[in-house]
Design a protein around this motif. Sequence first.
Motif, PDB file in Angstrom:
ATOM      1  N   THR A 124       0.889  -1.253  -0.035  1.00  0.00           N
ATOM      2  CA  THR A 124       0.080   0.047   0.041  1.00  0.00           C
ATOM      3  C   THR A 124       0.893   1.187  -0.032  1.00  0.00           C
ATOM      4  O   THR A 124       2.008   1.334   0.653  1.00  0.00           O
ATOM      5  N   GLY A 125       0.527   1.947  -0.917  1.00  0.00           N
ATOM      6  CA  GLY A 125       1.379   3.458  -0.765  1.00  0.00           C
ATOM      7  C   GLY A 125       2.371   3.614  -1.809  1.00  0.00           C
ATOM      8  O   GLY A 125       2.891   4.526  -2.021  1.00  0.00           O
ATOM      9  N   ILE A 126       2.677   2.242  -2.531  1.00  0.00           N
ATOM     10  CA  ILE A 126       3.848   2.387  -3.328  1.00  0.00           C
ATOM     11  C   ILE A 126       3.304   2.356  -4.666  1.00  0.00           C
ATOM     12  O   ILE A 126       2.443   1.369  -5.208  1.00  0.00           O
ATOM     13  N   THR A 127       3.518   3.295  -5.504  1.00  0.00           N
ATOM     14  CA  THR A 127       3.542   3.322  -7.061  1.00  0.00           C
ATOM     15  C   THR A 127       4.532   2.871  -7.810  1.00  0.00           C
ATOM     16  O   THR A 127       5.559   3.559  -7.982  1.00  0.00           O
ATOM     17  N   PRO A 128       4.560   1.625  -8.146  1.00  0.00           N
ATOM     18  CA  PRO A 128       5.880   1.083  -8.827  1.00  0.00           C
ATOM     19  C   PRO A 128       6.079   1.637 -10.414  1.00  0.00           C
ATOM     20  O   PRO A 128       5.126   2.276 -10.637  1.00  0.00           O
ATOM     21  N   LEU A 129       7.143   1.552 -10.756  1.00  0.00           N
ATOM     22  CA  LEU A 129       7.531   2.188 -12.028  1.00  0.00           C
ATOM     23  C   LEU A 129       6.697   1.565 -13.176  1.00  0.00           C
ATOM     24  O   LEU A 129       6.737   0.201 -13.227  1.00  0.00           O
ATOM     25  N   ASP A 130       6.303   2.053 -14.094  1.00  0.00           N
ATOM     26  CA  ASP A 130       5.645   1.241 -15.212  1.00  0.00           C
ATOM     27  C   ASP A 130       6.951   0.476 -16.099  1.00  0.00           C
ATOM     28  O   ASP A 130       7.766   1.032 -16.388  1.00  0.00           O
ATOM     29  N   PRO A 131       6.627  -0.777 -16.064  1.00  0.00           N
ATOM     30  CA  PRO A 131       7.734  -1.641 -16.682  1.00  0.00           C
ATOM     31  C   PRO A 131       7.741  -1.375 -18.296  1.00  0.00           C
ATOM     32  O   PRO A 131       8.786  -1.916 -18.805  1.00  0.00           O
ATOM     33  N   PHE A 132       6.925  -0.820 -18.800  1.00  0.00           N
ATOM     34  CA  PHE A 132       6.950  -0.636 -20.066  1.00  0.00           C
ATOM     35  C   PHE A 132       7.297   0.629 -20.655  1.00  0.00           C
ATOM     36  O   PHE A 132       7.377   0.993 -21.867  1.00  0.00           O
ATOM     37  N   GLU A 133       7.642   1.287 -19.559  1.00  0.00           N
ATOM     38  CA  GLU A 133       8.535   2.846 -20.125  1.00  0.00           C
ATOM     39  C   GLU A 133       9.983   2.693 -20.235  1.00  0.00           C
ATOM     40  O   GLU A 133      10.376   1.759 -21.019  1.00  0.00           O
ATOM     41  N   VAL A 134      10.794   3.301 -19.186  1.00  0.00           N
ATOM     42  CA  VAL A 134      12.101   3.421 -19.302  1.00  0.00           C
ATOM     43  C   VAL A 134      12.747   1.920 -19.252  1.00  0.00           C
ATOM     44  O   VAL A 134      13.642   1.464 -19.734  1.00  0.00           O
ATOM     45  N   PRO A 135      12.215   1.117 -18.033  1.00  0.00           N
ATOM     46  CA  PRO A 135      12.452  -0.251 -18.142  1.00  0.00           C
ATOM     47  C   PRO A 135      12.677  -1.012 -19.159  1.00  0.00           C
ATOM     48  O   PRO A 135      13.608  -1.740 -19.408  1.00  0.00           O
ATOM     49  N   LEU A 136      11.557  -1.079 -20.085  1.00  0.00           N
ATOM     50  CA  LEU A 136      11.799  -1.774 -21.393  1.00  0.00           C
ATOM     51  C   LEU A 136      12.760  -1.206 -22.174  1.00  0.00           C
ATOM     52  O   LEU A 136      13.417  -2.055 -22.938  1.00  0.00           O
ATOM     53  N   LEU A 137      12.868   0.215 -22.184  1.00  0.00           N
ATOM     54  CA  LEU A 137      14.126   0.717 -22.851  1.00  0.00           C
ATOM     55  C   LEU A 137      15.447   0.077 -22.665  1.00  0.00           C
ATOM     56  O   LEU A 137      16.391  -0.321 -23.407  1.00  0.00           O
ATOM     57  N   ASN A 138      15.552   0.018 -21.351  1.00  0.00           N
ATOM     58  CA  ASN A 138      16.876  -0.565 -20.731  1.00  0.00           C
ATOM     59  C   ASN A 138      17.002  -2.060 -21.144  1.00  0.00           C
ATOM     60  O   ASN A 138      18.171  -2.290 -21.436  1.00  0.00           O
ATOM     61  N   THR A 139      16.017  -2.658 -21.270  1.00  0.00           N
ATOM     62  CA  THR A 139      16.145  -3.951 -21.897  1.00  0.00           C
ATOM     63  C   THR A 139      16.484  -4.022 -23.029  1.00  0.00           C
ATOM     64  O   THR A 139      17.622  -4.792 -23.578  1.00  0.00           O
TER      65      THR A 139
END
Lengths: 261, 77
Positions: free
Chosen positions: A119-134
Amino acid sequence: MAHQAHAYHMVDPSPWPITGATAALLVTSGLAAWFHFNSMILILMGLTLLLLTMYQWWRDIIRESTFQGHHTLPVQKSLRYGMILFITSEVFFFLGFFWAFYHSSLAPTPELGGLWPPTGITPLDPFEVPLLNTAVLLASGITVTWAHHSLMEGQRKEAIQSLFITVLLGLYFTALQATEYYESPFTIADGAYGSTFFVATGFHGLHVIIGSTFLIVCLLRQTQYHFTSNHHFGFEAAAWYWHFVDVVWLFLYVSIYWWGS
Amino acid sequence: ARTWKILSFVVSLPGVGVCMLNARLKMQQRSHDSPEFVTYFHLCIRTKALSWNDGNHTLFHNPHSYLLPTGYEDSGH
């Protein structure tokens, strides 16, 4: 005239192992001193000594191999075993942090709200920068393979070009992760989510920096004609390490960024 | 080596380009939604002061996007 009657390398006495051990002692005790007594002198001395040790030890290895010819085939074979064992130990290192992540996330405690992400944690969208990193790391895996083949075929210019692109991709990944760290809505102090996220991705980032440094050294050596088309183990070791870093990222991406969101 | 050169320039680098575009577009369309949430007990833990600055800011602290125990630092929220 005295000749060695074997193909192995009996290394000359060297101060770097003891300076390295001293550096390890200073860095570890220095870290504790920094955290508990607010003193940075030990850790700064330790880090300086560590950098000096690494530079001089590896410089000596290059002298012994490239310039003095001590790295015969049996010696190379031992070095290959050594690098494989080292990377294996690193795999186990990361396995621990993945264990911690799955321990916390598979059965989230009531303190976290009984769910993951807590609760209270907004995780990073995996399809934004993390996907670019991949994409960046996968691309660098392909370019480093291009570099290896160019090296084996004696294509000097292409080897330099492909290795340079690989290094650029590695640096791009580091820059992207740094901005992600800065823009993140949660920190390492945000409970189990923050700890597992930043310790796992943080150590990975450190390994990317180490791997990029290794590749930069190979690039510099390649420009100085150190490698031949059938003897370039330093480059191979760097490429293996880089592929390992890429694989760890893929696991991080799927587990923490994607499944963990 | 030619195979890998072709793969690099036709597959991997354009792939990176596509992902760059994707990331940029997604960031633009993401509205300025700032989660005005309560200070939870299980978040923003400060059982021991950090070893730098005032002990209250983590290493990559961003005043605009992070809620300290004392509230947002940046008056933008």
